[in-house]
Design a protein around this motif. Sequence first.
Motif, PDB file in Angstrom:
ATOM      1  N   LYS A  93       6.470   6.509   3.616  1.00 17.32           N
ATOM      2  CA  LYS A  93       5.471   5.459   3.380  1.00 17.32           C
ATOM      3  C   LYS A  93       5.038   4.825   4.698  1.00 17.32           C
ATOM      4  O   LYS A  93       3.846   4.552   4.909  1.00 17.32           O
ATOM      5  CB  LYS A  93       6.034   4.407   2.438  1.00 17.32           C
ATOM      6  CG  LYS A  93       5.073   3.284   2.082  1.00 17.32           C
ATOM      7  CD  LYS A  93       5.723   2.348   1.080  1.00 17.32           C
ATOM      8  CE  LYS A  93       4.784   1.201   0.710  1.00 17.32           C
ATOM      9  NZ  LYS A  93       4.482   0.326   1.851  1.00 17.32           N
ATOM     10  N   SER A  94       5.990   4.605   5.579  1.00 17.32           N
ATOM     11  CA  SER A  94       5.664   4.013   6.876  1.00 17.32           C
ATOM     12  C   SER A  94       4.722   4.911   7.667  1.00 17.32           C
ATOM     13  O   SER A  94       3.763   4.434   8.297  1.00 17.32           O
ATOM     14  CB  SER A  94       6.942   3.761   7.686  1.00 17.32           C
ATOM     15  OG  SER A  94       7.779   2.833   7.030  1.00 17.32           O
ATOM     16  N   THR A  96       2.624   7.284   6.450  1.00 18.68           N
ATOM     17  CA  THR A  96       1.296   7.323   5.830  1.00 18.68           C
ATOM     18  C   THR A  96       0.555   6.001   6.021  1.00 18.68           C
ATOM     19  O   THR A  96      -0.672   5.995   6.191  1.00 18.68           O
ATOM     20  CB  THR A  96       1.383   7.671   4.332  1.00 18.68           C
ATOM     21  OG1 THR A  96       2.279   6.764   3.679  1.00 18.68           O
ATOM     22  CG2 THR A  96       1.880   9.094   4.135  1.00 18.68           C
ATOM     23  N   ASP A  97       1.286   4.888   6.015  1.00 22.06           N
ATOM     24  CA  ASP A  97       0.646   3.588   6.243  1.00 22.06           C
ATOM     25  C   ASP A  97      -0.004   3.522   7.621  1.00 22.06           C
ATOM     26  O   ASP A  97      -1.113   2.988   7.779  1.00 22.06           O
ATOM     27  CB  ASP A  97       1.672   2.457   6.115  1.00 22.06           C
ATOM     28  CG  ASP A  97       1.926   2.062   4.671  1.00 22.06           C
ATOM     29  OD1 ASP A  97       1.128   2.441   3.799  1.00 22.06           O
ATOM     30  OD2 ASP A  97       2.947   1.377   4.423  1.00 22.06           O
ATOM     31  N   ASN A 101      -3.953   2.960   8.052  1.00 20.55           N
ATOM     32  CA  ASN A 101      -4.457   1.805   8.797  1.00 20.55           C
ATOM     33  C   ASN A 101      -5.531   2.196   9.807  1.00 20.55           C
ATOM     34  O   ASN A 101      -6.400   1.374  10.153  1.00 20.55           O
ATOM     35  CB  ASN A 101      -3.308   1.094   9.511  1.00 20.55           C
ATOM     36  CG  ASN A 101      -2.396   0.351   8.544  1.00 20.55           C
ATOM     37  OD1 ASN A 101      -2.789   0.048   7.422  1.00 20.55           O
ATOM     38  ND2 ASN A 101      -1.178   0.070   8.973  1.00 20.55           N
ATOM     39  N   VAL A 111      -7.967   3.627   0.350  1.00 23.10           N
ATOM     40  CA  VAL A 111      -6.735   2.864   0.597  1.00 23.10           C
ATOM     41  C   VAL A 111      -6.124   2.412  -0.724  1.00 23.10           C
ATOM     42  O   VAL A 111      -4.921   2.564  -0.962  1.00 23.10           O
ATOM     43  CB  VAL A 111      -7.016   1.645   1.500  1.00 23.10           C
ATOM     44  CG1 VAL A 111      -5.753   0.799   1.649  1.00 23.10           C
ATOM     45  CG2 VAL A 111      -7.518   2.097   2.860  1.00 23.10           C
ATOM     46  N   SER A 115      -2.749   4.281  -2.363  1.00 25.83           N
ATOM     47  CA  SER A 115      -1.566   3.432  -2.540  1.00 25.83           C
ATOM     48  C   SER A 115      -1.073   3.485  -3.977  1.00 25.83           C
ATOM     49  O   SER A 115       0.137   3.454  -4.235  1.00 25.83           O
ATOM     50  CB  SER A 115      -1.902   1.988  -2.158  1.00 25.83           C
ATOM     51  OG  SER A 115      -2.241   1.901  -0.791  1.00 25.83           O
ATOM     52  N   ARG A 118       0.537   7.036  -4.573  1.00 23.28           N
ATOM     53  CA  ARG A 118       1.391   7.495  -3.477  1.00 23.28           C
ATOM     54  C   ARG A 118       2.781   7.958  -3.924  1.00 23.28           C
ATOM     55  O   ARG A 118       3.255   9.010  -3.511  1.00 23.28           O
ATOM     56  CB  ARG A 118       1.527   6.402  -2.421  1.00 23.28           C
ATOM     57  CG  ARG A 118       2.469   6.751  -1.296  1.00 23.28           C
ATOM     58  CD  ARG A 118       2.205   5.968  -0.051  1.00 23.28           C
ATOM     59  NE  ARG A 118       1.991   4.553  -0.287  1.00 23.28           N
ATOM     60  CZ  ARG A 118       1.517   3.733   0.663  1.00 23.28           C
ATOM     61  NH1 ARG A 118       1.223   4.199   1.863  1.00 23.28           N
ATOM     62  NH2 ARG A 118       1.340   2.456   0.409  1.00 23.28           N
TER      63      ARG A 118
END
Length: 228
Positions: A93-94, A96-97, A101, A111, A115, A118
């Motif tokens: 997740k980190s 892909t975030d 961004n 976005v 989310s 995901r």
Amino acid sequence: MQKIFNIVIITFSIILSLFSLLAFLIVHLELIERNFQFDLEGINNYFAEITKFKELFAGTITLILGFYGLKRLKTAEKSHKEKIKNDRFSDWKSITDLRINEIGAENKIFVREFSRMRYNLFEDIYANKMSILNKKELNLIFDKHFNHITKVFEENNKEYKGMQGIYKTEQSTYFFKDFYFVFIGSLDNYYDEIDTDLKERYLATLNIERKIGVDLYNRAYKAYTGLV
């Protein structure tokens, strides 16, 4: 194999439990017929009768305790696997975030929808060892998670709207590069032609009646950017 083993243990546990119950009833019926007295001699007689079936009772208890021990071990193993999976999801997740961004300002719909989907996407990729190694695997993932929505991603991109949905060529897109950037970042391993195959699937979801033409595109680009 594990399922068969569990069935065998449960079956033998039930059988031994029934025999133990039967033996227990027989002992007490015999003691009742002998006019059992609750005194020292009576208690000695009681334990003497009970111990005639000590192997049966001990075997039943051992098997039942063993079964519950295995269940607890299996539960602990499952919990450990879930922890590993959840830790992996946090890392994933980190990653892909960070990628989202970088492109989020250009496509807020992407976005939001990415989310939302995901975790389900992660579960399928995780089950496949965080890899897509051939076109078949790619198609399965794409059809399940993206086939119904990539057209929405494309048409809600900021540049698409500014260019009034006009394409220079049939191979042109407004959002595929960004989509691919996030998608490929969600994988640990992938095959060499994945970019070509993914774009093919992506293009197939777009509006077949979209406006395409070099002159149309150039005029729209001039109007959108103010550049000659």
